[in-house]
Design an enzyme around this catalytic site. Structure first.
Site, PDB file in Angstrom:
ATOM      1  N   SER A 190       0.632  -1.310  -0.119  1.00  0.00           N
ATOM      2  CA  SER A 190      -0.228   0.058  -0.143  1.00  0.00           C
ATOM      3  C   SER A 190       0.544   1.401   0.064  1.00  0.00           C
ATOM      4  O   SER A 190       0.573   2.244  -0.906  1.00  0.00           O
ATOM      5  CB  SER A 190      -1.114   0.422   0.923  1.00  0.00           C
ATOM      6  OG  SER A 190      -2.174  -0.602   1.337  1.00  0.00           O
ATOM      7  N   HIS A 236       0.267   4.000   4.316  1.00  0.00           N
ATOM      8  CA  HIS A 236       0.338   4.774   3.643  1.00  0.00           C
ATOM      9  C   HIS A 236       0.872   6.593   2.993  1.00  0.00           C
ATOM     10  O   HIS A 236       0.689   6.790   2.303  1.00  0.00           O
ATOM     11  CB  HIS A 236      -1.432   4.961   3.689  1.00  0.00           C
ATOM     12  CG  HIS A 236      -2.054   3.592   3.838  1.00  0.00           C
ATOM     13  ND1 HIS A 236      -3.547   2.981   3.251  1.00  0.00           N
ATOM     14  CD2 HIS A 236      -1.851   2.512   3.604  1.00  0.00           C
ATOM     15  CE1 HIS A 236      -3.968   1.780   3.374  1.00  0.00           C
ATOM     16  NE2 HIS A 236      -2.819   0.855   3.197  1.00  0.00           N
TER      17      HIS A 236
END
Length: 299
Positions: A190, A236
């Site tokens: 991610s 993230h």
């Protein structure tokens, strides 16, 4: 018998190919005028040329480049390679979950105290194991779908080498953010994917495109990051920031000395990330009396 004077019909030697002296050559190269046989004839704009003249001419032909200086990309091979590596890693992980995830997941304490530096990158190629339940399968499916959807376009714009640098630096950026801000073990691509989101925005702005759709995409994913439990917001956002920075270096580099500026900028980002890990302690220290249970890994 009397010999024929030079120059009369029948006395001139048949020309032979300069590369194959045993073959007759009735055609001459349009550039160097050396005789060439059919095997050495290369089509030219006018007539034929010899192999050496064709090779010399190709040296002066400007090679096709991508918009931002990388080599032209006919097929996004780096994107496909990254997809394959991620899927293969997940296959191996599914077979031996405990051993693989425990050894290669990103965890700040193991990096800081046991100097297992590889975790900073290998953790970005693992995903939530099926045995962890919940949304485990959707973790890799979403990341691979995002890579498939936006990877080829970015690779064509940046060039394969620059795209790979963007992906890996974004993944590393996500891991460094986890190292500094989280004690939880983390797996997942991610960070790299969010780096591609950031790059998509920067590239779109640089090319003058309408990027409102990209803003909505990033905003929606950031909301999901902070509202669904078990998601590593550190990884993230770390990937998002580094992806935006690296892509800005690549697309805003001046035309003069562009290659040098781009690669020097990427190297500077890499050095800063490495320095942050070497010089700064992890935010929360883990207890190292045993290997953490992989069921607690975040994505």
């Amino acid at each position: 018998m009397t010999s024929q004077p030079p120059g009369e019909p029948g006395t001139q030697a048949v020309p032979t190919c300069y590369r194959h002296p045993d073959r007759e050559a009735h055609v001459r190269c349009q550039r160097c005028e050396r005789p060439i046989c059919p095997d050495c004839m290369r089509d030219a704009s006018v007539g034929f040329q010899c192999p050496e003249c064709v090779a010399e001419g190709n040296k002066s032909v400007r090679q096709a480049r991508s918009v931002f200086g990388g080599g032209a990309v006919a097929a996004p091979r780096v994107t496909w390679a990254l997809l394959i590596v991620n899927v293969l890693a997940y296959f191996v992980e599914t077979i031996a979950t405990q051993q693989v995830v425990s050894r290669f997941a990103m965890e700040a304490g193991f990096v800081a105290y046991r100097h297992e530096w590889w975790r900073l990158i290998t953790g970005a190629f693992l995903h939530s194991p099926l045995s962890s339940g919940g949304f485990a399968l959707t973790h890799i499916l979403f990341n691979m779908w995002a890579l498939y959807a936006i990877g080829p376009e970015l690779e064509r714009r940046l060039g394969s080498a620059r795209f790979l640098a963007l992906y890996l630096l974004s993944a590393l950026g996500g891991s460094v953010a986890v190292y500094l801000l989280s004690a939880a073990p983390v797996v997942g691509a991610s960070g790299a994917i969010y780096g591609l989101f950031g790059a998509l925005f920067v590239v779109g702005r640089r090319l003058g495109y309408d990027v409102r759709g990209v803003i909505w995409l990033i905003g929606l994913n950031v909301v999901i990051t902070f509202t669904i439990p078990g998601i590593s917001w550190q990884g993230h956002l770390g990937g998002l920031v580094i992806g935006a920075v690296v892509s800005a270096i690549l697309v805003y580099a001046p035309a003069r000395n562009r290659n040098a500026v781009q690669w020097a900028g990427c190297a500077a980002v890499l050095l800063v990330l490495i320095a942050m890990v070497l010089l700064l302690p992890p935010f929360v220290f883990n207890d190292f009396h045993g290997i953490p249970d992989f069921y607690g890994y975040r994505g």
